[in-house]
Write a protein that holds these residues in place. Structure first.
Motif, PDB file in Angstrom:
ATOM      1  N   PRO A 110       0.832  -1.205   0.000  1.00 37.56           N
ATOM      2  CA  PRO A 110       0.000   0.000   0.000  1.00 37.56           C
ATOM      3  C   PRO A 110       0.872   1.263   0.000  1.00 37.56           C
ATOM      4  CG  PRO A 110      -0.623  -1.491   1.780  1.00 37.56           C
ATOM      5  CD  PRO A 110       0.573  -2.067   1.145  1.00 37.56           C
ATOM      6  N   GLY A 111       0.477   2.236  -0.771  1.00 30.46           N
ATOM      7  CA  GLY A 111       1.182   3.517  -0.768  1.00 30.46           C
ATOM      8  C   GLY A 111       2.444   3.558  -1.591  1.00 30.46           C
ATOM      9  N   ILE A 112       2.742   2.511  -2.318  1.00 30.30           N
ATOM     10  CA  ILE A 112       3.998   2.486  -3.056  1.00 30.30           C
ATOM     11  C   ILE A 112       3.872   3.266  -4.378  1.00 30.30           C
ATOM     12  CG2 ILE A 112       3.746   0.350  -4.437  1.00 30.30           C
ATOM     13  CD1 ILE A 112       6.694   1.041  -2.174  1.00 30.30           C
ATOM     14  N   GLY A 113       2.642   3.391  -4.872  1.00 31.98           N
ATOM     15  CA  GLY A 113       2.437   4.177  -6.101  1.00 31.98           C
ATOM     16  C   GLY A 113       1.789   3.410  -7.241  1.00 31.98           C
ATOM     17  N   LYS A 114       1.094   2.332  -6.939  1.00 26.89           N
ATOM     18  CA  LYS A 114       0.453   1.539  -7.989  1.00 26.89           C
ATOM     19  C   LYS A 114      -0.608   2.353  -8.723  1.00 26.89           C
ATOM     20  CE  LYS A 114      -1.032  -1.516  -5.001  1.00 26.89           C
ATOM     21  NZ  LYS A 114      -0.474  -0.925  -3.781  1.00 26.89           N
ATOM     22  N   SER A 115      -1.494   2.982  -7.925  1.00 27.60           N
ATOM     23  CA  SER A 115      -2.565   3.765  -8.552  1.00 27.60           C
ATOM     24  C   SER A 115      -1.973   4.922  -9.336  1.00 27.60           C
ATOM     25  CB  SER A 115      -3.510   4.315  -7.486  1.00 27.60           C
ATOM     26  OG  SER A 115      -3.943   3.300  -6.643  1.00 27.60           O
ATOM     27  N   THR A 116      -0.950   5.537  -8.781  1.00 29.30           N
ATOM     28  CA  THR A 116      -0.313   6.662  -9.466  1.00 29.30           C
ATOM     29  C   THR A 116       0.249   6.228 -10.806  1.00 29.30           C
ATOM     30  OG1 THR A 116       0.299   7.541  -7.309  1.00 29.30           O
ATOM     31  CG2 THR A 116       1.435   8.460  -9.211  1.00 29.30           C
ATOM     32  N   LEU A 117       0.961   5.110 -10.829  1.00 27.23           N
ATOM     33  CA  LEU A 117       1.598   4.671 -12.077  1.00 27.23           C
ATOM     34  C   LEU A 117       0.562   4.355 -13.157  1.00 27.23           C
ATOM     35  CD1 LEU A 117       4.220   4.024 -13.531  1.00 27.23           C
ATOM     36  CD2 LEU A 117       3.974   1.680 -12.787  1.00 27.23           C
TER      37      LEU A 117
ATOM     38  N   MET B 126      -8.098  14.855  -8.660  1.00 22.96           N
ATOM     39  CA  MET B 126      -7.045  15.655  -8.028  1.00 22.96           C
ATOM     40  C   MET B 126      -5.676  15.071  -8.322  1.00 22.96           C
ATOM     41  SD  MET B 126      -8.852  16.651  -4.493  1.00 22.96           S
ATOM     42  CE  MET B 126      -7.476  16.327  -3.421  1.00 22.96           C
ATOM     43  N   ARG B 127      -5.622  13.762  -8.259  1.00 23.20           N
ATOM     44  CA  ARG B 127      -4.351  13.104  -8.542  1.00 23.20           C
ATOM     45  C   ARG B 127      -3.933  13.301  -9.995  1.00 23.20           C
ATOM     46  NH1 ARG B 127      -2.638   7.365  -6.550  1.00 23.20           N
ATOM     47  NH2 ARG B 127      -4.197   7.914  -5.043  1.00 23.20           N
ATOM     48  N   ALA B 128      -4.931  13.192 -10.886  1.00 21.44           N
ATOM     49  CA  ALA B 128      -4.633  13.369 -12.310  1.00 21.44           C
ATOM     50  C   ALA B 128      -4.133  14.786 -12.569  1.00 21.44           C
ATOM     51  CB  ALA B 128      -5.869  13.080 -13.144  1.00 21.44           C
TER      52      ALA B 128
ATOM     53  N   MET C 149       9.755   8.770  -7.560  1.00 21.35           N
ATOM     54  CA  MET C 149       8.480   9.377  -7.148  1.00 21.35           C
ATOM     55  C   MET C 149       8.705  10.851  -6.851  1.00 21.35           C
ATOM     56  SD  MET C 149       5.238   9.013  -6.503  1.00 21.35           S
ATOM     57  CE  MET C 149       4.405   7.555  -5.900  1.00 21.35           C
ATOM     58  N   LEU C 150       8.113  11.693  -7.660  1.00 23.16           N
ATOM     59  CA  LEU C 150       8.278  13.134  -7.467  1.00 23.16           C
ATOM     60  C   LEU C 150       6.939  13.737  -7.037  1.00 23.16           C
ATOM     61  CD1 LEU C 150      10.355  13.913 -10.664  1.00 23.16           C
ATOM     62  CD2 LEU C 150      11.210  13.517  -8.363  1.00 23.16           C
ATOM     63  N   GLY C 151       6.932  15.020  -6.801  1.00 24.76           N
ATOM     64  CA  GLY C 151       5.699  15.694  -6.399  1.00 24.76           C
ATOM     65  C   GLY C 151       4.640  15.643  -7.479  1.00 24.76           C
ATOM     66  N   ASN C 152       5.059  15.516  -8.734  1.00 24.42           N
ATOM     67  CA  ASN C 152       4.078  15.460  -9.821  1.00 24.42           C
ATOM     68  C   ASN C 152       4.071  14.108 -10.521  1.00 24.42           C
ATOM     69  OD1 ASN C 152       6.547  15.717 -10.929  1.00 24.42           O
ATOM     70  ND2 ASN C 152       6.047  17.360 -12.341  1.00 24.42           N
ATOM     71  N   GLY C 153       4.131  13.067  -9.738  1.00 30.64           N
ATOM     72  CA  GLY C 153       4.005  11.729 -10.308  1.00 30.64           C
ATOM     73  C   GLY C 153       5.338  10.995 -10.385  1.00 30.64           C
ATOM     74  N   LEU C 154       5.300   9.886 -11.118  1.00 33.65           N
ATOM     75  CA  LEU C 154       6.497   9.053 -11.221  1.00 33.65           C
ATOM     76  C   LEU C 154       7.274   9.406 -12.476  1.00 33.65           C
ATOM     77  CD1 LEU C 154       4.564   5.912 -10.234  1.00 33.65           C
ATOM     78  CD2 LEU C 154       6.708   6.496  -9.127  1.00 33.65           C
TER      79      LEU C 154
HETATM   80  P1  TYD Z   1      -0.591   5.543  -4.542  1.00 34.34           P
HETATM   81  O1  TYD Z   1      -0.515   5.494  -6.011  1.00 34.34           O
HETATM   82  O2  TYD Z   1      -1.870   5.988  -3.927  1.00 34.34           O
HETATM   83  O3  TYD Z   1      -0.189   4.153  -3.924  1.00 34.34           O
HETATM   84  P2  TYD Z   1      -0.919   2.738  -3.998  1.00 34.34           P
HETATM   85  O4  TYD Z   1      -1.986   2.827  -5.029  1.00 34.34           O
HETATM   86  O5  TYD Z   1       0.175   1.770  -4.364  1.00 34.34           O
HETATM   87  O6  TYD Z   1      -1.446   2.447  -2.641  1.00 34.34           O
HETATM   88  O7  TYD Z   1       0.625   6.469  -4.103  1.00 34.34           O
HETATM   89  C1  TYD Z   1       0.649   6.964  -2.835  1.00 34.34           C
HETATM   90  C2  TYD Z   1       1.884   7.774  -2.525  1.00 34.34           C
HETATM   91  O8  TYD Z   1       2.513   8.414  -3.586  1.00 34.34           O
HETATM   92  C3  TYD Z   1       1.418   8.846  -1.589  1.00 34.34           C
HETATM   93  O9  TYD Z   1       1.977   8.574  -0.321  1.00 34.34           O
HETATM   94  C4  TYD Z   1       1.875  10.125  -2.154  1.00 34.34           C
HETATM   95  C5  TYD Z   1       2.831   9.754  -3.231  1.00 34.34           C
HETATM   96  N1  TYD Z   1       2.736  10.618  -4.409  1.00 34.34           N
HETATM   97  C6  TYD Z   1       3.774  11.469  -4.733  1.00 34.34           C
HETATM   98  O10 TYD Z   1       4.791  11.540  -4.043  1.00 34.34           O
HETATM   99  N2  TYD Z   1       3.682  12.233  -5.866  1.00 34.34           N
HETATM  100  C7  TYD Z   1       2.600  12.197  -6.680  1.00 34.34           C
HETATM  101  O11 TYD Z   1       2.554  12.915  -7.690  1.00 34.34           O
HETATM  102  C8  TYD Z   1       1.519  11.331  -6.335  1.00 34.34           C
HETATM  103  C9  TYD Z   1       0.302  11.261  -7.183  1.00 34.34           C
HETATM  104  C10 TYD Z   1       1.630  10.552  -5.193  1.00 34.34           C
END
Ligand code: TYD
Ligand code: MG
Length: 453
Positions: free
Chosen positions: A99-106, A132-134, A265-270
């Protein structure tokens, strides 16, 4: 609508019962009952929950048409590579990670970067959250649809209307099939939903990404059978406190599992990291003691990483050993080898080892660099910054060869190193082919002479 029937089956002997039982009366196995759908009435064909009715005939192997597999090339080069050079139509890909590793983000990032129609189904977040994430990532794709739904039958209804090029499900643990009574995330639900998604993928030739959570033990939550059902299993890993993330393929029916993708992982995505070595080595000009550089391979990708060691006098009776990113047992073994074969008195010292960038390495080729870093810290003499090492260390203190040494040497040369220390037993290495100086050693003592005198 006629209700589908479900029953409970023992997973070890197949005993059937209408109610859940703790112990199987037939084979006495405990906790082995799983709910499964047993019947669908003929007339009511629920989308993708029954077979298409087509019966297959045996064909001669040689007569099977080889359709030239058209792969969908993704904008994300790293993901493309890990999938084995593109996405195969109709493939079901399980995308796992903590959880929180960035799966949804990627995957959202992929969805907004592609110029295709993509349906992103989320059972975890609201549409506002996804929006918001997008926005954070930078939204460009007009054809990216978000659906917040957890009922798999409704998902199929929408998918049939929309006919997306790619379907993303976030996550398999939150969706459910209405034909099964168990709650979402249970084994029966995960199995039934995955089976339905698999049929959807194959029948419509739509690639489906399935996000899955990983349990504390590091395995994908849900039954192992999930991994058998899908075409590819990708795992997203990394240390949440660090910025680097590795994307590995654990299983891939359409490509090799040796590929590795690296992201930051940056402030604006991966961000895709094309040249990992440059970021994993800190660019200080001065040499520090306790630091050495190893030429390692992650999958098929050569990269140079920085090993840091700190050796100090033990404050308590038993010395402390700690390793980050490296196997502690292997560290203890290397310390024992140094103690026994080379006469270093490390028993009364605390040893801390760290691999820069928060990545985990289990390539034995970094052994020699670990030894060099420890001894460098112990003597307080630095290893010159233009030297890197790549060899395994055996129990007798011998320097052992490692695979794909030429790739490692090329990477070191590319990054401007002047010297690489490898094992004497690496065959077929010709100095003439390289600009970098290659030093071949067979024992730790020789390496020490090379580094510290
Ligand atoms: P997320 O994709 O929600 O993780 P998962 O789906 O694997 O559970 O990513 C969550 C983390 O990523 C969150 O702690 C914040 C970080 N993050 C950034 O650092 N930069 C970004 O641009 C985004 C969208 C998330
Ligand atoms: Mg998520």
């Amino acid at each position: 609508m006629a209700k589908m029937k479900s029953a409970y089956f023992c997973q070890s002997c197949g005993y059937e019962t209408p109610k859940w039982l703790g112990k199987c009366p037939s084979c006495s196995e405990w906790n082995s009952f799983v709910e499964e759908v047993v019947s669908t009435s003929k007339k009511e064909v629920v989308a993708f929950s029954s077979s298409s009715g087509r019966t297959a005939k045996p064909q001669k192997l040689g007569e099977i048409e080889t359709r030239k597999e058209e792969r969908i090339q993704l904008q994300d080069k790293e993901l493309n590579r890990v999938l084995g050079n593109g996405l195969v139509p109709g493939s079901l890909i399980l995308f796992g990670g903590e959880p929180g590793i960035g799966k949804s983000t990627l995957l959202l990032q992929m969805a907004v970067a592609e110029k295709k129609s993509i349906l992103y189904v989320s059972g975890e977040e609201s549409d506002q959250q996804i929006r918001m994430r997008a926005e954070r990532i930078g939204n460009t794709n007009e054809d990216c649809y978000i659906l917040t739904e957890t009922n798999v039958q409704n998902i199929f209804k929408q998918a049939e209307i929309l006919e997306p090029d790619i379907l993303i499900i976030d996550s398999i643990q939150t969706i459910f099939s209405q034909h099964i009574e168990s709650s979402p995330g249970s084994i029966s639900q995960i199995r039934e939903c995955t089976a339905a998604l698999l049929r959807f993928a194959k029948q419509t030739e739509t690639p489906v990404f399935l996000i899955g959570h990983i349990t504390k033990e590091g395995s994908l939550a849900g039954p192992k059978v999930l991994e058998h059902m899908v075409d590819a299993v990708l795992q997203f890993e990394g240390d949440r406190n660090h910025v680097y993330r590795l994307l590995r393929s654990i299983k891939n029916r359409f490509g090799s599992t040796n590929e590795l993708g690296i992201y930051e992982m940056l402030g604006n995505g991966l961000r895709q990291v094309e040249n990992p070595s440059e970021i994993l080595i800190s660019d200080s000009d001065t040499s520090l003691s306790g630091v050495s550089i190893a030429a390692t391979l992650e999958g098929l990708r050569p990269m140079l990483i920085e090993i840091q060691a700190l050796v100090s006098t033990a404050a308590y009776g038993t010395p402390q050993r700690s390793a980050t990113g490296f196997d502690l047992r292997r560290l203890n073994m290397l310390l024992a080898v140094m103690e026994k074969r080379c006469g270093f008195k490390l028993a009364a010292k605390d040893v801390f080892l760290n691999i820069a960038g928060g990545i985990k390495v289990d390539d034995p080729a970094i052994d020699l660099a670990v030894v060099a870093a420890i001894l460098s810290s112990n003597f307080d003499i630095s290893v010159e910054r233009n030297i890197c090492l790549s060899a395994e260390v055996g129990l007798a203190g011998e320097i052992r060869p490692v695979n794909r040494i030429d790739q490692r040497i090329h990477e070191a040369q590319k990054l401007g190193f002047d010297k690489i220390i490898i094992s004497k037993h690496n065959k077929g290495i010709d100095q003439k082919n390289f600009k970098i100086e290659i030093v071949m050693c067979s024992r730790i003592e020789e390496v020490l002479k090379e580094l510290f005198s």
